[in-house]
Design an enzyme around this catalytic site. Structure first.
Site, PDB file in Angstrom:
ATOM      1  N   SER A  39       0.841  -1.184   0.000  1.00 34.34           N
ATOM      2  CA  SER A  39       0.000   0.000   0.000  1.00 34.34           C
ATOM      3  C   SER A  39       0.884   1.244   0.000  1.00 34.34           C
ATOM      4  CB  SER A  39      -0.950  -0.039   1.189  1.00 34.34           C
ATOM      5  OG  SER A  39      -2.031   0.835   0.993  1.00 34.34           O
ATOM      6  N   ASP A  70      -8.990  -4.682  -5.856  1.00 31.99           N
ATOM      7  CA  ASP A  70      -8.625  -3.696  -4.844  1.00 31.99           C
ATOM      8  C   ASP A  70      -9.438  -2.414  -5.038  1.00 31.99           C
ATOM      9  OD1 ASP A  70      -7.389  -1.927  -3.103  1.00 31.99           O
ATOM     10  OD2 ASP A  70      -5.366  -2.590  -3.596  1.00 31.99           O
ATOM     11  N   HIS A  83      -7.037  -5.505  -1.529  1.00 35.01           N
ATOM     12  CA  HIS A  83      -5.940  -4.694  -1.003  1.00 35.01           C
ATOM     13  C   HIS A  83      -5.077  -5.545  -0.082  1.00 35.01           C
ATOM     14  CE1 HIS A  83      -4.059  -0.833  -0.582  1.00 35.01           C
ATOM     15  NE2 HIS A  83      -4.106  -0.881   0.724  1.00 35.01           N
TER      16      HIS A  83
END
Length: 715
Positions: A525, A612, A644
């Site tokens: 991320s 995601d 994600h």
């Protein structure tokens, strides 16, 4: 000690923090730790001769058992354990763990958490499909095994708003079925599924409710990026057309360190984390009738963290502050003897995971840096902790590495609380410096509004076992260290935030920990973004990089947010940048790795989930496409059934197998063969499979291409 009970912080504020302020944090799955037993009933050791490498299947496979919880009535013990390889909820009579049986029947996706309804006979959990984060809320009757979807709607993001022992058959649920950007509040009967609208959302980011299921406050973000907590002008009038007035307003500088933290039993005292007129967020109590404000607990180095709250009296019994390690301030002397006894049971941090309503039984987890979590049932009247199980018995046969807690100075004088793990045997005197410099992996946390913590870390143990030093740094913007540290990151993506990482690398080299020419950067991320920044803005520093679901363009990141992020966007404008103006977009592009692809000179591995909703597949596709155009090698791993991060066990196993081989080629560490780690995984490697030894050979031809679109939508 840490507390993960549902009653530690009211569900309303917890939901607000997790859903609105989650940012780009990678979802944590299940960690584990272990310690030495002393005065409690001791588990049997089954250690054998120490093998050479710790298998990835042990470090990253699903735990054997985890998440021990006692039912509020003290009848049942629940935990997570696999059923045909998929984590489900198991339940046993409180006095007979051997009679445990699975009560949920998920066959596709692991259940990653659960808690008890106040009926004492129902389990509540949330689940999405293929990582799309369209969360549904489920309830399971432990007697019949019947599971009901309490939110049987399409394309919704449901969240538990509140639970209360006063209404054991009901919960409050936030649903965005009417307007995707906003969550209305419903009162839901968990036995029938019937729901009643109690608060139609008229533009608020969230609502704060109490144990009577009354809406007490509304919460929103200001156009300037601050926050405002509002109360109804007429007490109790919160329905359609109700007028609200400001109760507590913060500027953007205090927005992430100030907010409500629940009520006392009477509902007349509001607990508040507050950083106004100070740096760190302290805990205060505000009498809502008189307006008096009282300081409850504070620490000059860290914001208030977890709270231990009495299950029925709602008194705050202890508060934690986490700088390098968790430290607890006991506020209620009645639990001091309990906590002191529990500290003698295992040599590790104590996590209270649940308590019965009569407060006679607790479930407790013990967290260490060098072993699995050990779960105990604590009989409070008799001051006796009985061992239940470890999260992984098969870790007992391995000697795991300790985690050091250096505090590194940035070039402009900030203290960067960091965590360092070295290979076992490389640091004979235990001073945190190996006897010779090692290849190093800089593991960057997501968020960026999150933090690294001390404790068992599968990634640290894995990489240290392969011969690498592993360093995780709480760069500026990480949360928990006061507002000045958080605010120091405003507008500093790819700038001072990255300088902190480079300063940490230089520290590791100067201290004799790391080899200058063998340093990798990796993360998920925001950590993936940091990896791309590392390879594009400082291309000579890192030998290679591993980007997991990281944004490549800050413009397309902010243009493709989930709808329920909309209320949070004023904060993103302050913290990241303004995507709504030409000038703002130009400035965001200047800080985007996508615009500097031609600077990439070192090997790059990218992992992405096709579903995601936070960092969409576009972020990976566009930088891979740009690299292909410029004939820059890259390896692209794509999962059609992930979002994600990689929640599926076999998907985690397959990506880590690729990562391990990739790092070994460029840093020279040890490698466990791929073996059967690709089996059962949805892995596709449409670009660069031949860049990593053994990957192309282990995949069928169709897995070396982009997955078809219909496969992306399937579980």
């Amino acid at each position: 000690m840490k507390c993960f009970q549902p009653d530690c912080i009211p569900m309303s504020f917890r939901s607000m923090l997790l859903v609105i302020v989650a940012g780009l944090a990678m979802p944590h799955f299940l960690s584990s730790a272990e310690g030495q037993t002393s005065t409690a009933e001791q588990p049997t050791s089954n250690s054998t001769e120490e093998p050479t490498l710790i298998p990835r299947s042990i470090l990253f496979g699903n735990p054997q058992r985890a998440n021990a919880r006692v039912s509020p009535n003290g009848k049942w013990l629940s935990f997570l354990a696999p059923v045909d390889g998929i984590l489900n909820v198991w339940v046993a009579p409180i006095d007979d763990l051997e009679k445990a049986k699975p009560v949920t029947k998920d066959k596709v996706r692991d259940i990653r958490g659960h808690y008890w309804a106040y009926t004492g006979d129902h389990i509540i959990y949330t689940q999405d499909k293929a990582g799309d984060e369209n969360w549904h809320i489920y309830v399971t009757d432990v007697a019949t095994g019947e599971t009901k979807d309490l939110t049987p709607l399409d394309n919704i993001h449901a969240q538990v708003q509140d639970v209360s022992q006063k209404f054991p058959n009901e919960i409050l649920v936030g649903l965005n079925d009417r307007i995707p950007q906003l969550h209305d509040i419903y009162r839901v009967d968990i036995l029938t599924g019937d729901r009643e609208l109690i608060q139609q959302n008229e533009g608020m980011a969230a609502y704060v409710t109490d144990d009577d299921f009354d809406v007490r406050f509304a919460f929103n973000y200001t156009p300037e990026g601050g926050t405002v907590l509002m109360k109804p002008k007429q007490a109790g009038e919160t329905g359609e057309g109700a007028e609200w007035e400001n109760f507590i307003e913060t500027g953007p500088e205090d927005a992430m360190n100030t907010g409500p933290a629940g009520f006392d039993k009477s509902g007349n005292v509001l607990y508040l984390q507050d950083s106004r007129k100070r740096d760190t967020g302290a805990l205060f109590a505000i009498n809502l009738e008189t307006g008096d404000k009282k300081l409850v607990a504070e620490d000059p180095r860290a914001d208030v963290g977890s709270m231990i709250v009495h299950p029925t009296e709602k008194t705050i019994q202890a508060v934690s502050f986490n700088y390098t390690r968790d430290e607890w301030k006991i506020l209620d002397e009645s639990i001091r003897a309990d906590l002191e006894y529990l500290e003698s049971v295992e040599d590790g941090e104590v996590l209270i995971t649940s308590r019965t309503l009569d407060d006679k039984l607790w479930t407790v987890a013990f967290l260490l840096d060098d072993g699995p979590i050990k779960f105990y049932l604590y009989d409070r009247p008799n001051k006796k902790a009985s061992f239940l199980f470890s999260s992984r018995d098969d870790l007992d046969q391995y000697k795991l590495a300790k985690m050091h807690t250096p505090v590194i100075k940035s070039r402009d004088g900030l203290n960067l609380v960091s965590y360092l793990t070295l290979p076992v045997g490389s640091d004979p005197d235990g001073d945190g410096v190996p006897d010779k410099p090692l290849p190093l992996v800089l593991d960057v946390h997501g968020g960026p509004w999150a933090r690294d913590e001390w404790g068992f870390n599968s990634t640290h143990q894995w990489l240290a076992d392969r011969g690498y030093a592993v360093l995780s740094v709480n760069y500026r913007g990480s949360t928990g260290f006061g507002k000045n540290f958080t605010n120091a990151a405003n507008g500093e993506w790819s700038r001072k935030m990255h300088d902190d990482l480079i300063d940490s690398v230089n520290w590791a080299v100067d201290e004799g920990i790391a080899q200058r020419d063998k340093i990798a950067i990796m993360g998920g991320s925001y950590g993936g973004y940091a990896t791309l920044v590392g390879l594009t803005y400082t291309p000579d520093v890192f030998a290679c990089g591993v980007d997991i679901v990281g944004p490549s363009s800050l413009v397309t990141l902010l243009q493709n947010i989930p709808p329920y992020w909309v209320p949070f966007m004023p904060v993103m404008k302050v913290r990241v940048g303004d995507v709504e103006t030409e000038e703002g977009q130009a400035e965001l592009l200047e800080r985007s790795p996508l615009t500097r692809v031609d600077k990439i000179a070192r090997p790059l591995l990218i992992g992405q989930g096709a579903n995601d909703p936070r960092v969409t597949q576009l972020e990976a596709d566009q930088i891979v496409g740009a690299m292909k155009i410029k004939h820059i090698p890259v390896t692209y791993v794509l999962y059609p059934d992930e979002g994600h991060g990689f929640a599926g066990e076999q998907n985690r196993m397959s990506f880590n197998a690729v990562t391990e081989a990739f790092l070994a080629e460029h840093l020279g560490g040890e490698v466990e063969p791929v073996g059967d780690d690709f089996e059962g995984s949805s892995i596709h490697v449409p670009v660069g499979a031949d860049e990593v030894t053994g990957v192309a050979e282990a995949l069928s031809k169709d897995r070396l291409e982009m997955p078809p679109k219909e496969e992306k939508a399937a579980e």
